[in-house]
Design a protein around this motif. Structure first.
Motif, PDB file in Angstrom:
ATOM      1  N   MET A  45       0.842  -1.189   0.000  1.00  0.00           N
ATOM      2  CA  MET A  45       0.000   0.000   0.000  1.00  0.00           C
ATOM      3  C   MET A  45       0.881   1.245   0.000  1.00  0.00           C
ATOM      4  SD  MET A  45      -1.061   2.646   2.250  1.00  0.00           S
ATOM      5  CE  MET A  45      -0.824   2.022   3.911  1.00  0.00           C
ATOM      6  N   ARG A  46       0.512   2.217  -0.821  1.00  0.00           N
ATOM      7  CA  ARG A  46       1.186   3.515  -0.799  1.00  0.00           C
ATOM      8  C   ARG A  46       0.275   4.539  -0.159  1.00  0.00           C
ATOM      9  NH1 ARG A  46       1.138   7.863  -4.281  1.00  0.00           N
ATOM     10  NH2 ARG A  46       0.105   6.650  -5.914  1.00  0.00           N
ATOM     11  N   LYS A  47       0.827   5.315   0.766  1.00  0.00           N
ATOM     12  CA  LYS A  47       0.048   6.334   1.451  1.00  0.00           C
ATOM     13  C   LYS A  47      -0.279   7.476   0.495  1.00  0.00           C
ATOM     14  CE  LYS A  47       2.130   5.399   5.980  1.00  0.00           C
ATOM     15  NZ  LYS A  47       2.923   5.947   7.112  1.00  0.00           N
ATOM     16  N   LEU A  48      -1.537   7.884   0.510  1.00  0.00           N
ATOM     17  CA  LEU A  48      -1.975   9.013  -0.309  1.00  0.00           C
ATOM     18  C   LEU A  48      -2.127  10.284   0.516  1.00  0.00           C
ATOM     19  CD1 LEU A  48      -4.736   7.314  -2.506  1.00  0.00           C
ATOM     20  CD2 LEU A  48      -2.374   7.853  -3.153  1.00  0.00           C
ATOM     21  N   PHE A  49      -2.412  10.119   1.799  1.00  0.00           N
ATOM     22  CA  PHE A  49      -2.539  11.268   2.708  1.00  0.00           C
ATOM     23  C   PHE A  49      -1.976  10.859   4.049  1.00  0.00           C
ATOM     24  CE2 PHE A  49      -4.587  14.026   5.792  1.00  0.00           C
ATOM     25  CZ  PHE A  49      -4.490  15.266   5.195  1.00  0.00           C
TER      26      PHE A  49
ATOM     27  N   SER B 209      -7.160  -7.016  -5.503  1.00  0.00           N
ATOM     28  CA  SER B 209      -7.554  -5.901  -6.362  1.00  0.00           C
ATOM     29  C   SER B 209      -6.545  -4.763  -6.234  1.00  0.00           C
ATOM     30  CB  SER B 209      -8.950  -5.393  -5.986  1.00  0.00           C
ATOM     31  OG  SER B 209      -9.917  -6.404  -6.183  1.00  0.00           O
ATOM     32  N   VAL B 210      -5.966  -4.381  -7.347  1.00  0.00           N
ATOM     33  CA  VAL B 210      -5.027  -3.264  -7.387  1.00  0.00           C
ATOM     34  C   VAL B 210      -5.810  -1.967  -7.580  1.00  0.00           C
ATOM     35  CG1 VAL B 210      -3.085  -2.249  -8.653  1.00  0.00           C
ATOM     36  CG2 VAL B 210      -3.207  -4.737  -8.309  1.00  0.00           C
TER      37      VAL B 210
ATOM     38  N   GLY C 110      -4.880   5.577   1.462  1.00  0.00           N
ATOM     39  CA  GLY C 110      -3.847   4.782   0.817  1.00  0.00           C
ATOM     40  C   GLY C 110      -4.439   3.918  -0.272  1.00  0.00           C
ATOM     41  N   VAL C 111      -3.574   3.410  -1.161  1.00  0.00           N
ATOM     42  CA  VAL C 111      -4.038   2.655  -2.318  1.00  0.00           C
ATOM     43  C   VAL C 111      -3.186   1.398  -2.480  1.00  0.00           C
ATOM     44  CG1 VAL C 111      -2.579   4.040  -3.874  1.00  0.00           C
ATOM     45  CG2 VAL C 111      -4.556   2.778  -4.790  1.00  0.00           C
ATOM     46  N   THR C 112      -3.823   0.290  -2.834  1.00  0.00           N
ATOM     47  CA  THR C 112      -3.081  -0.952  -3.067  1.00  0.00           C
ATOM     48  C   THR C 112      -2.299  -0.855  -4.375  1.00  0.00           C
ATOM     49  OG1 THR C 112      -4.986  -1.971  -4.177  1.00  0.00           O
ATOM     50  CG2 THR C 112      -4.751  -2.367  -1.812  1.00  0.00           C
ATOM     51  N   LEU C 113      -1.117  -1.465  -4.359  1.00  0.00           N
ATOM     52  CA  LEU C 113      -0.219  -1.397  -5.503  1.00  0.00           C
ATOM     53  C   LEU C 113       0.010  -2.777  -6.100  1.00  0.00           C
ATOM     54  CD1 LEU C 113       2.590   0.831  -3.947  1.00  0.00           C
ATOM     55  CD2 LEU C 113       0.663   1.606  -5.341  1.00  0.00           C
ATOM     56  N   GLU C 114       0.351  -2.792  -7.363  1.00  0.00           N
ATOM     57  CA  GLU C 114       0.801  -4.019  -8.005  1.00  0.00           C
ATOM     58  C   GLU C 114       2.322  -3.947  -8.095  1.00  0.00           C
ATOM     59  OE1 GLU C 114      -0.045  -6.725 -12.006  1.00  0.00           O
ATOM     60  OE2 GLU C 114      -0.605  -4.601 -11.976  1.00  0.00           O
ATOM     61  N   ASP C 115       2.997  -4.747  -7.269  1.00  0.00           N
ATOM     62  CA  ASP C 115       4.458  -4.700  -7.242  1.00  0.00           C
ATOM     63  C   ASP C 115       4.984  -6.057  -6.798  1.00  0.00           C
ATOM     64  OD1 ASP C 115       7.204  -4.230  -6.682  1.00  0.00           O
ATOM     65  OD2 ASP C 115       6.786  -2.086  -6.477  1.00  0.00           O
ATOM     66  N   SER C 116       5.369  -6.861  -7.740  1.00  0.00           N
ATOM     67  CA  SER C 116       5.813  -8.216  -7.444  1.00  0.00           C
ATOM     68  C   SER C 116       7.098  -8.229  -6.617  1.00  0.00           C
ATOM     69  CB  SER C 116       6.029  -9.000  -8.748  1.00  0.00           C
ATOM     70  OG  SER C 116       6.975  -8.348  -9.579  1.00  0.00           O
ATOM     71  N   LYS C 117       7.946  -7.199  -6.781  1.00  0.00           N
ATOM     72  CA  LYS C 117       9.186  -7.137  -6.017  1.00  0.00           C
ATOM     73  C   LYS C 117       8.908  -6.963  -4.524  1.00  0.00           C
ATOM     74  CE  LYS C 117      12.148  -5.316  -9.708  1.00  0.00           C
ATOM     75  NZ  LYS C 117      13.017  -4.194 -10.129  1.00  0.00           N
ATOM     76  N   LEU C 118       7.915  -6.130  -4.193  1.00  0.00           N
ATOM     77  CA  LEU C 118       7.586  -5.913  -2.791  1.00  0.00           C
ATOM     78  C   LEU C 118       6.925  -7.148  -2.180  1.00  0.00           C
ATOM     79  CD1 LEU C 118       6.288  -2.230  -2.844  1.00  0.00           C
ATOM     80  CD2 LEU C 118       8.548  -3.087  -2.203  1.00  0.00           C
ATOM     81  N   ILE C 119       6.098  -7.823  -2.954  1.00  0.00           N
ATOM     82  CA  ILE C 119       5.488  -9.055  -2.456  1.00  0.00           C
ATOM     83  C   ILE C 119       6.558 -10.121  -2.237  1.00  0.00           C
ATOM     84  CG2 ILE C 119       3.906 -10.937  -3.037  1.00  0.00           C
ATOM     85  CD1 ILE C 119       2.162  -8.851  -4.447  1.00  0.00           C
ATOM     86  N   LYS C 120       7.513 -10.196  -3.155  1.00  0.00           N
ATOM     87  CA  LYS C 120       8.626 -11.140  -2.978  1.00  0.00           C
ATOM     88  C   LYS C 120       9.426 -10.792  -1.730  1.00  0.00           C
ATOM     89  CE  LYS C 120      12.754 -13.086  -5.153  1.00  0.00           C
ATOM     90  NZ  LYS C 120      13.593 -12.859  -3.936  1.00  0.00           N
TER      91      LYS C 120
ATOM     92  N   TYR D 214      -7.959  -3.115   7.203  1.00  0.00           N
ATOM     93  CA  TYR D 214      -9.248  -3.346   6.528  1.00  0.00           C
ATOM     94  C   TYR D 214      -9.117  -3.205   5.011  1.00  0.00           C
ATOM     95  CZ  TYR D 214     -14.261  -3.328   5.659  1.00  0.00           C
ATOM     96  OH  TYR D 214     -15.524  -3.640   5.201  1.00  0.00           O
ATOM     97  N   LEU D 215      -8.076  -2.511   4.545  1.00  0.00           N
ATOM     98  CA  LEU D 215      -7.860  -2.420   3.102  1.00  0.00           C
ATOM     99  C   LEU D 215      -7.603  -3.797   2.497  1.00  0.00           C
ATOM    100  CD1 LEU D 215      -7.545  -0.626   0.575  1.00  0.00           C
ATOM    101  CD2 LEU D 215      -5.121  -0.347   1.186  1.00  0.00           C
ATOM    102  N   THR D 216      -6.965  -4.701   3.251  1.00  0.00           N
ATOM    103  CA  THR D 216      -6.738  -6.055   2.724  1.00  0.00           C
ATOM    104  C   THR D 216      -8.058  -6.785   2.529  1.00  0.00           C
ATOM    105  OG1 THR D 216      -6.508  -7.231   4.869  1.00  0.00           O
ATOM    106  CG2 THR D 216      -4.549  -6.138   3.968  1.00  0.00           C
ATOM    107  N   VAL D 217      -9.026  -6.494   3.394  1.00  0.00           N
ATOM    108  CA  VAL D 217     -10.361  -7.090   3.249  1.00  0.00           C
ATOM    109  C   VAL D 217     -11.008  -6.567   1.972  1.00  0.00           C
ATOM    110  CG1 VAL D 217     -12.610  -7.444   4.341  1.00  0.00           C
ATOM    111  CG2 VAL D 217     -10.557  -7.215   5.764  1.00  0.00           C
ATOM    112  N   GLY D 218     -10.952  -5.248   1.794  1.00  0.00           N
ATOM    113  CA  GLY D 218     -11.542  -4.637   0.608  1.00  0.00           C
ATOM    114  C   GLY D 218     -10.870  -5.066  -0.683  1.00  0.00           C
ATOM    115  N   ALA D 219      -9.583  -5.435  -0.590  1.00  0.00           N
ATOM    116  CA  ALA D 219      -8.838  -5.852  -1.782  1.00  0.00           C
ATOM    117  C   ALA D 219      -8.978  -7.340  -2.067  1.00  0.00           C
ATOM    118  CB  ALA D 219      -7.363  -5.496  -1.627  1.00  0.00           C
ATOM    119  N   GLY D 220      -9.674  -8.063  -1.206  1.00  0.00           N
ATOM    120  CA  GLY D 220      -9.942  -9.470  -1.486  1.00  0.00           C
ATOM    121  C   GLY D 220      -9.133 -10.478  -0.700  1.00  0.00           C
TER     122      GLY D 220
END
Length: 349
Positions: free
Chosen positions: A227-231, A321-322, A241-251, A292-298
């Motif tokens: 997640m990247r902080k937006l505010f 969900s990205v 904050g918003v979920t990101l698609e970043d395979s390097k960070l997940i790794k 709770y963002l992880t819940v919203g992202a699936g």
């Protein structure tokens, strides 16, 4: 519906204020799981923690002693609560309380209360004081730091790392300081609030990215969402904050969990430089307030933790969900003063 099992889950972290605890979003995630029914028991340190009074969050709330009172006082109180509520799973959500809960986990299991916590070794390895050594051992990037026990030591740290200098509390809070005077002021404030030591850390320029992750205790990652902080508030807390698609960070999260055999939820606080290098800033040993963002992202990490605490084998999540965004807000909740007085006087509500 009638075939679903009903579990009683107790949790802490109900202070949904400007620097919120994770308890309220953890409770929301667990309630929204369709695989079981649940009663939520709130465990509160103070009488004005909003999660005590919020409709649909807790079914019952009890006051518990501060971590400084020690594990025996906590156990005595939990025995009383368990006798009344028959707790199935207990989820602590604050750094400062985890040591007591980890210490008590074998006794709690004997009582029938399941937890899913890191071991003492795991907990201490990622401590702010030990993080530099841990990261170097496992080839993770990490800023240089010094453990500070007196304000007079700050000038040497600043000469070594240069300004800006990050001054951090042993549990929470960090201040970016541009001068020695600012660093000394931050030191005294953090010492008064969290005690010694205080950490002086090299400042890394970049973008802050946080990863909420869940490990099964055997080196496997059940869930990891960046997640990247937006505010950001003036306390440095994510208010959006918003979920990101970043395979390097997940790794990276998977590498951390594999290296530690992490058991339970955690948050990796990373600073990603402009050339894409992720530095470990902190590892929080519990769910973050934005969980709770992880819940919203699936990927419902709180519900998955409950299942694992009860012995269920969970298959790792494979997608999310990205672009899912959370925006935190505050509102005025109206209660009768009698509710507050009752909880303050009797320690339960």
């Amino acid at each position: 519906m009638q075939n679903k099992k009903t579990f009683t889950v107790a949790l802490t972290g109900l202070n949904a204020v400007d620097s919120p605890g994770p308890g309220v979003p953890v409770a929301r995630g667990i309630r929204e799981c369709e695989d079981f029914n649940v009663r939520i028991i709130g465990l509160s340190y103070e009488s004005l923690e909003p999660g005590i009074y919020m409709e649909g969050i807790t079914d019952k709330a009890y006051q518990i002693p501060y971590p400084s009172a020690g594990s025996e006082s906590l156990l005595t109180r939990l025995e009383y609560i368990h006798e009344k509520e028959k707790i199935d799973v207990l989820i602590p959500n604050f750094d400062a309380e985890l040591y007591n809960f980890i210490k008590l986990s074998p006794k709690l299991k004997e009582m029938g209360i399941h937890t899913f916590l890191p071991t003492t070794e795991q907990f201490e390895a990622r401590d702010k004081i030990n993080l530099f050594s841990f990261c170097k051992k496992h080839n993770f990037l990490v800023p240089r730091d010094r453990t500070i026990y007196a304000a007079s030591e700050l000038s040497a740290a600043a000469a070594h790392f240069n300004y800006p200098l990050v001054v951090k509390g042993k549990y929470y809070d960090a201040t970016v300081c541009q001068t020695l005077e600012q660093a000394q002021k931050a030191f005294h404030k953090l010492e008064a609030k969290w005690g010694l030591p205080v950490i002086a850390q090299e400042f890394i320029h970049g973008t802050e990215i946080n990863v909420a992750a869940l490990g099964d205790g055997n080196g496997n990652t059940i869930s990891a969402i960046p997640m990247r902080k937006l505010f950001i508030t003036d306390k440095g807390k994510a208010w959006a904050g918003v979920t990101l698609e970043d395979s390097k960070l997940i790794k990276l999260a998977k590498d951390f969990i594999r290296a530690t055999n992490w058991r339970g939820g955690c948050e990796l606080e990373l600073m990603v430089t402009t050339d894409g290098r992720p530095y470990f800033m902190e590892v929080n040993p519990r769910f973050p307030a934005w969980i709770y963002l992880t819940v919203g992202a699936g990927q419902n990490q709180p519900a998955a933790l409950v299942k694992m605490a009860l012995g269920e084998k969970i298959e790792p999540y494979t997608s999310y969900s990205v672009g899912k965004t959370f925006i935190r807000y505050s509102w005025d909740m109206i209660i009768d003063i009698e509710q507050f007085q009752h909880f303050s006087a009797l320690g339960e509500n």
